[in-house]
Design a protein around this motif. Structure first.
Motif, PDB file in Angstrom:
ATOM      1  N   THR A   9       3.754 -10.760   6.108  1.00 12.46           N
ATOM      2  CA  THR A   9       4.712 -12.059   6.455  1.00 12.46           C
ATOM      3  C   THR A   9       4.754 -12.942   5.046  1.00 12.46           C
ATOM      4  OG1 THR A   9       3.048 -13.086   7.700  1.00 12.46           O
ATOM      5  CG2 THR A   9       4.927 -11.844   8.800  1.00 12.46           C
ATOM      6  N   SER A  10       3.778 -12.645   4.273  1.00 13.43           N
ATOM      7  CA  SER A  10       3.651 -13.398   3.049  1.00 13.43           C
ATOM      8  C   SER A  10       4.153 -12.833   1.870  1.00 13.43           C
ATOM      9  CB  SER A  10       1.938 -13.670   2.658  1.00 13.43           C
ATOM     10  OG  SER A  10       1.286 -14.436   3.548  1.00 13.43           O
ATOM     11  N   CYS A  11       4.058 -11.510   1.621  1.00 13.99           N
ATOM     12  CA  CYS A  11       4.434 -11.118   0.141  1.00 13.99           C
ATOM     13  C   CYS A  11       5.591  -9.809   0.470  1.00 13.99           C
ATOM     14  CB  CYS A  11       3.319 -10.216  -0.793  1.00 13.99           C
ATOM     15  SG  CYS A  11       2.601  -8.914   0.113  1.00 13.99           S
ATOM     16  N   GLY A  12       5.781  -9.668   1.857  1.00 15.80           N
ATOM     17  CA  GLY A  12       7.052  -8.837   2.208  1.00 15.80           C
ATOM     18  C   GLY A  12       6.603  -7.318   1.903  1.00 15.80           C
ATOM     19  N   SER A  13       5.232  -7.007   1.536  1.00 16.54           N
ATOM     20  CA  SER A  13       5.204  -5.340   1.404  1.00 16.54           C
ATOM     21  C   SER A  13       5.210  -4.751   2.627  1.00 16.54           C
ATOM     22  CB  SER A  13       3.475  -5.276   1.300  1.00 16.54           C
ATOM     23  OG  SER A  13       3.191  -5.685   0.042  1.00 16.54           O
ATOM     24  N   GLU A  14       5.691  -3.630   2.702  1.00 18.50           N
ATOM     25  CA  GLU A  14       5.672  -2.763   3.962  1.00 18.50           C
ATOM     26  C   GLU A  14       4.749  -1.792   3.908  1.00 18.50           C
ATOM     27  OE1 GLU A  14       9.715  -1.643   4.662  1.00 18.50           O
ATOM     28  OE2 GLU A  14      10.364  -3.524   5.110  1.00 18.50           O
ATOM     29  N   PRO A  16       2.754   1.515   6.124  1.00 19.83           N
ATOM     30  CA  PRO A  16       2.830   2.253   7.513  1.00 19.83           C
ATOM     31  C   PRO A  16       2.122   1.908   8.972  1.00 19.83           C
ATOM     32  CG  PRO A  16       1.580   3.613   5.565  1.00 19.83           C
ATOM     33  CD  PRO A  16       1.828   2.197   5.138  1.00 19.83           C
ATOM     34  N   GLU A  17       2.571   2.281  10.005  1.00 25.86           N
ATOM     35  CA  GLU A  17       2.270   1.776  11.467  1.00 25.86           C
ATOM     36  C   GLU A  17       0.583   2.235  11.485  1.00 25.86           C
ATOM     37  OE1 GLU A  17       3.886   4.221  14.101  1.00 25.86           O
ATOM     38  OE2 GLU A  17       3.441   3.144  15.846  1.00 25.86           O
ATOM     39  N   SER A  18       0.110   3.170  10.833  1.00 22.85           N
ATOM     40  CA  SER A  18      -1.187   3.685  10.955  1.00 22.85           C
ATOM     41  C   SER A  18      -2.348   3.305  10.075  1.00 22.85           C
ATOM     42  CB  SER A  18      -1.240   5.341  10.642  1.00 22.85           C
ATOM     43  OG  SER A  18      -0.782   5.617   9.673  1.00 22.85           O
ATOM     44  N   ASP A  19      -1.616   2.256   9.070  1.00 24.21           N
ATOM     45  CA  ASP A  19      -2.746   1.773   8.237  1.00 24.21           C
ATOM     46  C   ASP A  19      -3.694   0.664   9.004  1.00 24.21           C
ATOM     47  OD1 ASP A  19      -2.698   0.668   4.989  1.00 24.21           O
ATOM     48  OD2 ASP A  19      -3.919  -0.643   6.412  1.00 24.21           O
ATOM     49  N   PRO A  20      -5.057   1.020   8.604  1.00 20.19           N
ATOM     50  CA  PRO A  20      -6.000   0.343   9.603  1.00 20.19           C
ATOM     51  C   PRO A  20      -6.709  -0.994   9.271  1.00 20.19           C
ATOM     52  CG  PRO A  20      -7.315   1.608   8.099  1.00 20.19           C
ATOM     53  CD  PRO A  20      -5.788   1.846   8.008  1.00 20.19           C
ATOM     54  N   HIS A  21      -5.887  -1.634   7.981  1.00 17.80           N
ATOM     55  CA  HIS A  21      -6.370  -2.966   7.414  1.00 17.80           C
ATOM     56  C   HIS A  21      -5.829  -4.082   8.659  1.00 17.80           C
ATOM     57  CE1 HIS A  21      -6.472  -0.494   3.672  1.00 17.80           C
ATOM     58  NE2 HIS A  21      -7.352  -1.581   3.443  1.00 17.80           N
ATOM     59  N   PRO A  22      -6.701  -4.991   8.818  1.00 16.50           N
ATOM     60  CA  PRO A  22      -6.491  -6.141   9.597  1.00 16.50           C
ATOM     61  C   PRO A  22      -5.263  -6.996   8.762  1.00 16.50           C
ATOM     62  CG  PRO A  22      -8.579  -6.297   8.844  1.00 16.50           C
ATOM     63  CD  PRO A  22      -8.089  -4.975   8.346  1.00 16.50           C
ATOM     64  N   ARG A  23      -5.347  -7.291   7.480  1.00 15.64           N
ATOM     65  CA  ARG A  23      -4.643  -7.987   6.810  1.00 15.64           C
ATOM     66  C   ARG A  23      -3.715  -7.075   5.754  1.00 15.64           C
ATOM     67  NH1 ARG A  23      -5.649 -13.611   7.182  1.00 15.64           N
ATOM     68  NH2 ARG A  23      -7.383 -14.070   8.518  1.00 15.64           N
ATOM     69  N   CYS A  24      -2.930  -7.773   5.179  1.00 17.83           N
ATOM     70  CA  CYS A  24      -2.042  -7.151   4.099  1.00 17.83           C
ATOM     71  C   CYS A  24      -3.161  -6.699   2.767  1.00 17.83           C
ATOM     72  CB  CYS A  24      -0.896  -8.077   3.523  1.00 17.83           C
ATOM     73  SG  CYS A  24      -0.235  -7.348   2.023  1.00 17.83           S
ATOM     74  N   PRO A  25      -3.164  -5.314   2.580  1.00 14.30           N
ATOM     75  CA  PRO A  25      -4.154  -4.768   1.549  1.00 14.30           C
ATOM     76  C   PRO A  25      -3.839  -5.297  -0.095  1.00 14.30           C
ATOM     77  CG  PRO A  25      -3.014  -3.096   2.922  1.00 14.30           C
ATOM     78  CD  PRO A  25      -2.264  -4.397   3.231  1.00 14.30           C
ATOM     79  N   ARG A  26      -2.709  -6.149   0.115  1.00 11.09           N
ATOM     80  CA  ARG A  26      -2.093  -6.552  -1.443  1.00 11.09           C
ATOM     81  C   ARG A  26      -2.613  -7.903  -1.400  1.00 11.09           C
ATOM     82  NH1 ARG A  26       2.976  -3.565  -1.368  1.00 11.09           N
ATOM     83  NH2 ARG A  26       1.727  -1.333  -1.743  1.00 11.09           N
ATOM     84  N   CYS A  27      -2.171  -8.777  -0.386  1.00 10.24           N
ATOM     85  CA  CYS A  27      -2.303 -10.217  -0.535  1.00 10.24           C
ATOM     86  C   CYS A  27      -3.333 -10.821   0.563  1.00 10.24           C
ATOM     87  CB  CYS A  27      -0.930 -11.177  -0.723  1.00 10.24           C
ATOM     88  SG  CYS A  27      -0.166 -11.019   0.790  1.00 10.24           S
ATOM     89  N   ARG A  28      -3.792 -10.152   1.473  1.00  9.23           N
ATOM     90  CA  ARG A  28      -4.264 -10.553   2.679  1.00  9.23           C
ATOM     91  C   ARG A  28      -3.621 -11.285   3.525  1.00  9.23           C
ATOM     92  NH1 ARG A  28      -9.146  -9.519   3.693  1.00  9.23           N
ATOM     93  NH2 ARG A  28      -9.902 -11.425   4.488  1.00  9.23           N
ATOM     94  N   GLY A  29      -2.292 -11.351   3.464  1.00  7.90           N
ATOM     95  CA  GLY A  29      -1.724 -12.057   4.384  1.00  7.90           C
ATOM     96  C   GLY A  29      -1.493 -11.450   5.781  1.00  7.90           C
ATOM     97  N   LEU A  30      -0.709 -12.184   6.546  1.00 11.83           N
ATOM     98  CA  LEU A  30      -0.888 -11.592   7.886  1.00 11.83           C
ATOM     99  C   LEU A  30       0.299 -10.600   8.327  1.00 11.83           C
ATOM    100  CD1 LEU A  30      -0.914 -14.883  10.278  1.00 11.83           C
ATOM    101  CD2 LEU A  30      -2.883 -13.453   9.875  1.00 11.83           C
ATOM    102  N   LEU A  31      -0.259  -9.727   8.988  1.00 11.80           N
ATOM    103  CA  LEU A  31       1.096  -8.359   9.257  1.00 11.80           C
ATOM    104  C   LEU A  31       1.802  -8.663  10.429  1.00 11.80           C
ATOM    105  CD1 LEU A  31      -1.487  -5.477   8.265  1.00 11.80           C
ATOM    106  CD2 LEU A  31       0.440  -6.584   6.695  1.00 11.80           C
ATOM    107  N   GLU A  32       2.824  -8.027  10.468  1.00 12.51           N
ATOM    108  CA  GLU A  32       3.589  -8.029  11.701  1.00 12.51           C
ATOM    109  C   GLU A  32       3.973  -6.755  11.866  1.00 12.51           C
ATOM    110  OE1 GLU A  32       6.470 -11.313  12.166  1.00 12.51           O
ATOM    111  OE2 GLU A  32       7.958  -9.869  12.256  1.00 12.51           O
ATOM    112  N   VAL A  33       4.026  -6.219  13.207  1.00 11.40           N
ATOM    113  CA  VAL A  33       4.737  -4.927  13.560  1.00 11.40           C
ATOM    114  C   VAL A  33       6.123  -5.227  13.611  1.00 11.40           C
ATOM    115  CG1 VAL A  33       4.758  -2.930  15.234  1.00 11.40           C
ATOM    116  CG2 VAL A  33       2.801  -4.312  14.928  1.00 11.40           C
TER     117      VAL A  33
END
Ligand SMILES: *Cc1c(COP(=O)(O)O)cnc(C)c1O
Ligand SMILES: [Zn+2]
Length: 425
Positions: A9-14, A16-33
């Motif tokens: 929700t910070s940088c707009g990266s998409e 995959p559903e199966s990615d295990p990172h708790p936050r965005c791997p690019r910018c550490r922003g919050l992820l949304e399903v």
């Protein structure tokens, strides 16, 4: 791209559903399903959910997985880990309604979940996802209920669990559960926000799957509190949903649930959200008063340990939820919380202190004219009365002078006369 993915929700990266990172791997922003809208929406989707209402066995008997199209459609039933959970009652109580104001007040009692709080709804999805991606262990920081839920679901699924809780700030029932269900329990000499940071770093270093409320899959499960209450109301939305607010996971999940329910044609009108904080831990209410001009961080102090959080992690998501629903955020005092709790408890319903904030908040909003006479209100009771037995005994037995609803026990000698005298008092 499959039908479900994760969006930063910070940088707009998409990703995959199966990615295990708790936050965005690019910018550490919050992820949304994100889910592609189900092929059938509106009346057809309502009918699908309604047809599952009486299912008694298997995954669809869960009050979370009944809504699997909105939760985690890609999870095959045999991969789902559930008790089942959810299916919590929508209660009426003349006594509570009289105290709080709205005549038709309904109480959605999430304390009726398997471990006694709504955290189970998130954890069934979170631990299911952990197993699907092959996690070796799961971890969380917690004010107690997340730890209890994580410990239980991890044990059910045969996964090792690590929980970090702030020493001295966790209610007894919750700590007891974490230990009983066999989680490795770390009593951190610090506050919740420090536990959260530590868990975040530990998950990076130790490769365990993090199931804090940063985890977007938990929020997908928590959305079903709203879906279930809408279904219980025959898809006729109330005017207000009032929820206690700490880390803001629920506030965010409710906003997402309502946005999707509207977009998918399940409802045609969005209820307003009221998020209620404790005055000593009210950074979100502070921001709301300033039109969300900036984010606050406070040193939190409140009797309601489940919402004793100074730097809520889901802040950005929750701001959107409040804006999208024309919602409000308020803070109530510990005294108001304890009085509300005594009323809920005394009505035979019972809840933990944080839950009572929703009732105290409902009363305050009515008195301030924000909730109008005749409006339909659903307040969420987030946790069970037995979670925090010390707060009950303190209120009834120890506080001096006795508070308004104190029910002092009477000590007697083993004589019938003493029993009779006590009865007549
Ligand atoms: C976790 C919890 C809350 C706070 O919910 P957030 O999603 O963190 O805002 C409130 N009440 C109880 C009983 C809880 O366990
Ligand atoms: Zn990002």
């Amino acid at each position: 791209m499959s039908d479900t993915w994760q969006l930063c929700t910070s940088c707009g990266s998409e990703i995959p559903e199966s990615d295990p990172h708790p936050r965005c791997p690019r910018c550490r922003g919050l992820l949304e399903v994100r889910h592609r809208p189900p092929a059938q929406g509106g009346a057809a989707l309502r009918a699908t959910f309604d047809a599952r209402w009486g299912v008694r066995q298997g995954v669809l008997a869960s009050g979370v997985w009944r809504y699997r199209e909105a939760v985690l459609p890609s999870a095959p039933p045999q991969d789902v880990l559930c008790y089942p959970e959810g299916n919590t009652p929508l209660l009426t109580s003349p006594a509570v309604a009289r105290w709080a104001g709205p005549t038709g007040l309904l109480l959605k009692h999430e304390g009726h979940n398997p471990t006694g709080s709504f955290k189970d709804r998130g954890m069934t999805v979170g631990v299911t996802q952990a197993r699907r991606i092959g996690a070796r262990a799961v971890a969380c920081a917690s004010t107690g209920n997340t730890a209890a839920a994580l410990a239980a679901y991890a044990a059910l699924g045969g996964l090792p669990a690590l929980v970090l809780v702030p020493k001295g700030h966790v209610a007894l029932g919750k700590l007891a559960q974490a230990l009983a269900y066999g989680a490795r329990t770390l009593l951190v000499r610090g506050n919740f926000d420090q536990c959260l940071e530590l868990a975040d770093q530990a998950s990076d270093r130790l490769g365990v799957y993090l199931l804090n409320s940063v985890n977007p899959f938990r929020l997908e499960g928590q959305k079903t509190i709203v879906l279930e209450l809408l279904q219980q109301l025959a898809w006729q939305p109330p005017d207000w949903i009032v929820v206690p607010a700490g880390n803001l996971g629920n506030t965010a999940a409710f906003g997402k649930a309502l946005a999707e329910a509207c977009e998918w044609g399940l409802i045609d009108r969005v209820p307003r959200l009221a998020a209620v904080q404790a005055e000593g831990a009210a950074p979100f209410a502070l921001s709301f008063r300033e039109g969300f001009a900036r984010r606050h961080r406070v040193e939190p102090h409140t009797v309601a340990t489940a919402i004793q959080i100074g730097n809520p992690v889901s802040y950005d998501r929750a701001v959107r939820a409040v804006r999208d629903t024309k919602g409000v955020v308020i803070a109530v005092t510990d005294d108001e919380i304890l009085e509300a709790k005594a009323v809920v408890d005394g009505a035979g319903i019972g809840c933990e202190p944080a839950s009572a904030a929703a009732i105290a908040g409902t009363r305050r909003l009515g008195r301030d004219g924000v909730i109008k006479a005749g409006e339909r209100v659903v307040a969420i009771l987030t946790g069970h009365v037995l979670k925090d037995p010390a707060s009950v005994t303190y209120y009834h037995m120890e506080r001096d002078p006795a508070p308004p609803h104190a029910n002092r026990p009477v000590e007697i000698d083993p004589h019938l006369d003493d029993v009779e005298r006590a009865m007549k008092r």
